[in-house]
Design a protein around this motif. Structure first.
Motif, PDB file in Angstrom:
ATOM      1  N   MET A  88     -11.094   8.496   0.684  1.00 46.92           N
ATOM      2  CA  MET A  88     -10.108   9.084   0.045  1.00 46.92           C
ATOM      3  C   MET A  88      -9.426   8.025  -0.930  1.00 46.92           C
ATOM      4  SD  MET A  88      -8.249  11.890   0.420  1.00 46.92           S
ATOM      5  CE  MET A  88      -8.667  12.517   2.192  1.00 46.92           C
ATOM      6  N   PRO A  89      -9.373   8.659  -2.178  1.00 44.29           N
ATOM      7  CA  PRO A  89      -8.853   7.576  -3.298  1.00 44.29           C
ATOM      8  C   PRO A  89      -7.575   7.086  -2.847  1.00 44.29           C
ATOM      9  CG  PRO A  89      -9.273   9.667  -4.224  1.00 44.29           C
ATOM     10  CD  PRO A  89      -9.382   9.882  -2.657  1.00 44.29           C
ATOM     11  N   GLY A  90      -7.107   6.062  -3.080  1.00 47.79           N
ATOM     12  CA  GLY A  90      -5.826   5.288  -2.752  1.00 47.79           C
ATOM     13  C   GLY A  90      -4.918   5.402  -4.095  1.00 47.79           C
ATOM     14  N   ILE A  91      -3.711   5.184  -3.910  1.00 47.37           N
ATOM     15  CA  ILE A  91      -2.795   5.043  -4.809  1.00 47.37           C
ATOM     16  C   ILE A  91      -3.190   4.138  -5.925  1.00 47.37           C
ATOM     17  CG2 ILE A  91      -1.037   3.579  -3.556  1.00 47.37           C
ATOM     18  CD1 ILE A  91      -0.164   6.243  -6.052  1.00 47.37           C
ATOM     19  N   GLU A  92      -3.919   2.819  -5.506  1.00 42.38           N
ATOM     20  CA  GLU A  92      -4.310   2.026  -6.452  1.00 42.38           C
ATOM     21  C   GLU A  92      -5.162   2.251  -7.599  1.00 42.38           C
ATOM     22  OE1 GLU A  92      -5.513   1.747  -3.328  1.00 42.38           O
ATOM     23  OE2 GLU A  92      -3.594   1.053  -2.425  1.00 42.38           O
ATOM     24  N   SER A  93      -5.632   3.821  -7.230  1.00 43.48           N
ATOM     25  CA  SER A  93      -6.448   4.405  -8.352  1.00 43.48           C
ATOM     26  C   SER A  93      -5.840   5.081  -9.321  1.00 43.48           C
ATOM     27  CB  SER A  93      -7.670   5.235  -7.593  1.00 43.48           C
ATOM     28  OG  SER A  93      -6.802   6.281  -7.104  1.00 43.48           O
ATOM     29  N   HIS A  94      -4.380   5.102  -9.235  1.00 43.09           N
ATOM     30  CA  HIS A  94      -3.512   5.760 -10.070  1.00 43.09           C
ATOM     31  C   HIS A  94      -3.533   4.973 -11.362  1.00 43.09           C
ATOM     32  CE1 HIS A  94      -0.135   8.166 -11.845  1.00 43.09           C
ATOM     33  NE2 HIS A  94      -0.101   8.742 -10.719  1.00 43.09           N
ATOM     34  N   PRO A  95      -3.424   6.039 -12.572  1.00 45.42           N
ATOM     35  CA  PRO A  95      -3.941   5.189 -13.901  1.00 45.42           C
ATOM     36  C   PRO A  95      -2.386   4.357 -14.143  1.00 45.42           C
ATOM     37  CG  PRO A  95      -3.881   7.629 -14.080  1.00 45.42           C
ATOM     38  CD  PRO A  95      -4.156   7.342 -12.752  1.00 45.42           C
ATOM     39  N   ASP A  96      -1.251   4.964 -13.576  1.00 46.71           N
ATOM     40  CA  ASP A  96       0.107   4.325 -13.881  1.00 46.71           C
ATOM     41  C   ASP A  96       0.354   3.211 -12.594  1.00 46.71           C
ATOM     42  OD1 ASP A  96      -0.104   5.654 -16.239  1.00 46.71           O
ATOM     43  OD2 ASP A  96       0.917   7.216 -15.348  1.00 46.71           O
ATOM     44  N   PHE A  97      -0.413   2.966 -11.888  1.00 44.32           N
ATOM     45  CA  PHE A  97      -0.171   2.245 -10.584  1.00 44.32           C
ATOM     46  C   PHE A  97       0.831   1.228 -10.912  1.00 44.32           C
ATOM     47  CE2 PHE A  97      -1.255  -1.109  -7.371  1.00 44.32           C
ATOM     48  CZ  PHE A  97      -0.819  -0.386  -6.420  1.00 44.32           C
ATOM     49  N   ALA A  98       0.707   0.143 -11.816  1.00 43.68           N
ATOM     50  CA  ALA A  98       1.637  -0.910 -12.009  1.00 43.68           C
ATOM     51  C   ALA A  98       3.008  -0.356 -11.873  1.00 43.68           C
ATOM     52  CB  ALA A  98       1.225  -1.655 -13.194  1.00 43.68           C
ATOM     53  N   LYS A  99       3.488   0.640 -12.960  1.00 39.59           N
ATOM     54  CA  LYS A  99       4.484   1.012 -12.981  1.00 39.59           C
ATOM     55  C   LYS A  99       5.073   1.708 -11.685  1.00 39.59           C
ATOM     56  CE  LYS A  99       4.309   3.984 -16.634  1.00 39.59           C
ATOM     57  NZ  LYS A  99       4.553   5.053 -17.776  1.00 39.59           N
ATOM     58  N   ILE A 100       4.214   2.424 -11.077  1.00 44.56           N
ATOM     59  CA  ILE A 100       4.614   3.369  -9.621  1.00 44.56           C
ATOM     60  C   ILE A 100       4.973   2.280  -8.629  1.00 44.56           C
ATOM     61  CG2 ILE A 100       3.497   4.790  -7.747  1.00 44.56           C
ATOM     62  CD1 ILE A 100       2.164   6.043 -10.143  1.00 44.56           C
ATOM     63  N   LYS A 101       3.956   1.221  -8.669  1.00 45.68           N
ATOM     64  CA  LYS A 101       4.337   0.082  -7.505  1.00 45.68           C
ATOM     65  C   LYS A 101       5.593  -0.642  -7.801  1.00 45.68           C
ATOM     66  CE  LYS A 101       1.635  -3.561  -5.230  1.00 45.68           C
ATOM     67  NZ  LYS A 101       2.730  -4.260  -4.827  1.00 45.68           N
ATOM     68  N   SER A 102       5.874  -1.068  -9.126  1.00 49.49           N
ATOM     69  CA  SER A 102       7.267  -1.496  -9.557  1.00 49.49           C
ATOM     70  C   SER A 102       8.442  -0.502  -9.089  1.00 49.49           C
ATOM     71  CB  SER A 102       7.469  -1.989 -10.713  1.00 49.49           C
ATOM     72  OG  SER A 102       7.439  -0.989 -11.668  1.00 49.49           O
ATOM     73  N   TRP A 103       8.167   0.572  -9.275  1.00 49.47           N
ATOM     74  CA  TRP A 103       9.457   1.566  -8.931  1.00 49.47           C
ATOM     75  C   TRP A 103       9.517   1.718  -7.434  1.00 49.47           C
ATOM     76  CZ3 TRP A 103       6.791   5.609 -12.579  1.00 49.47           C
ATOM     77  CH2 TRP A 103       7.175   5.474 -13.904  1.00 49.47           C
ATOM     78  N   ALA A 104       8.543   1.786  -6.648  1.00 44.16           N
ATOM     79  CA  ALA A 104       8.409   1.800  -5.263  1.00 44.16           C
ATOM     80  C   ALA A 104       9.395   0.546  -4.757  1.00 44.16           C
ATOM     81  CB  ALA A 104       7.028   1.931  -4.523  1.00 44.16           C
ATOM     82  N   GLU A 105       8.836  -0.592  -5.204  1.00 42.63           N
ATOM     83  CA  GLU A 105       9.694  -1.955  -4.942  1.00 42.63           C
ATOM     84  C   GLU A 105      11.193  -1.842  -4.923  1.00 42.63           C
ATOM     85  OE1 GLU A 105       8.279  -4.629  -3.559  1.00 42.63           O
ATOM     86  OE2 GLU A 105       6.557  -3.795  -3.227  1.00 42.63           O
ATOM     87  N   ILE A 106      11.536  -1.289  -6.164  1.00 41.81           N
ATOM     88  CA  ILE A 106      12.956  -1.126  -6.344  1.00 41.81           C
ATOM     89  C   ILE A 106      13.609  -0.032  -5.688  1.00 41.81           C
ATOM     90  CG2 ILE A 106      14.743  -0.589  -8.332  1.00 41.81           C
ATOM     91  CD1 ILE A 106      12.526  -1.306 -10.213  1.00 41.81           C
TER      92      ILE A 106
END
Ligand code: HPA
Length: 283
Positions: free
Chosen positions: A1-19
């Protein structure tokens, strides 16, 4: 199963999730997307951190009355959960990838199950506006797919199976929640259109012949992406109006919103019941 790391906008998504998350111990299993007229059940839901979409750098801002747009981290009956109150719509000009950002953020937070809620026009003439329906399956009539142009290492991973796009166990919990609230549990097919215009009566007749019970402008992109990430999805529709041509009245957005508000108590009680079944099942 592809992980969220494979999302093309992963860096932004990760930073939003952290906030969005209140602290590192916050581990939501469940995510809820609230469509217009849906609110978290105040009796059991405890909000821990509330973050407006507009507070997240580069996050698209929704523009429709009735969709305020914020992420609420909280808990209910001992279950951590993340709520997206409001959503982004394709008809506001957002790309298919960005309308599913709330799902991607939930995936980044480790969510396993997601409940989507929406307002919908009623096509099935055996049912009544104001009732709620558990989505059994969908018809994607939006003409697009969130996985199109999705950059992947393994091109085959995009061809996901959607023969059970809506998880049976979660859907059954929704049905049970409806019965416990004294409602006849409606279970049916949701057809998604891009909007923003409502449909023509001819389109509704066509959707009816396709086997659609309700029509709306959301949910399907989120369900497809959720399935891609291996998240169990389920969806609840509130019929805010007869679909075009099924009664003598013209469709007015203000009346659709008003009906949504009228049904919001029942919708919130259903979510409350769903959460209590969910909390007891996962323990
Ligand atoms: N059509 C499409 N979307 C909707 C409707 C409708 O009749 N009602 C609420 N969302």
């Amino acid at each position: 199963m592809p992980g969220i790391e494979s999302h093309p906008d992963f860096a932004k998504i990760k930073s939003w999730a952290e906030i969005i998350k209140p602290d590192d111990s916050f581990a939501p299993k469940l995510g809820i997307v609230l469509g217009s007229g849906f609110t978290p059940p105040a009796e059991i839901f405890e909000s821990i951190k509330d973050m407006a979409f507009s507070q997240l750098k580069e996050f698209p801002v929704p523009g429709v009355a009735g969709h305020s747009g914020n992420f609420i981290s909280g808990s209910a009956l001992g279950v951590d959960l993340i709520v997206s109150s409001g959503r982004l719509h394709f008809y506001e000009g957002h790309s298919f990838r960005s309308i599913s950002y709330p799902i991607s953020i939930m995936a980044a937070l480790g969510v396993r199950d997601i409940l989507l809620t929406n307002a919908a026009g009623l096509i099935n003439d055996k049912w009544q506006p104001g009732e709620l329906m558990v989505v059994r399956d969908h018809i994607n009539f939006m003409g697009v797919n969130p996985l199109a142009n999705w950059p992947v290492d393994d091109p085959n991973s995009r061809f996901i199976d959607l023969s059970r796009a809506y998880n049976r166990k979660l859907s059954h919990m929704l049905e049970l929640a409806l019965s416990r609230n004294g409602c006849e549990p409606r279970v049916g097919n949701y057809v998604a259109v891009s909007g923003p215009s409502y449909e023509t009566p001819a389109e509704i007749m066509m959707f009816k012949s396709f086997g659609a019970d309700a029509v709306g402008m959301s949910t399907v992109p989120e369900t497809i992406l959720g399935n891609y990430f291996g998240i169990n999805m389920c969806a609840l529709s509130c019929f805010t109006n007869w679909a075009a041509g099924l009664n003598a009245q013209e469709l007015k957005h203000s009346e659709v919103l008003e009906m949504g508000h009228k049904s919001s108590r029942l919708a919130s009680m259903t979510i409350k019941e769903f959460l209590s079944i969910y909390a007891s099942e996962i323990k």
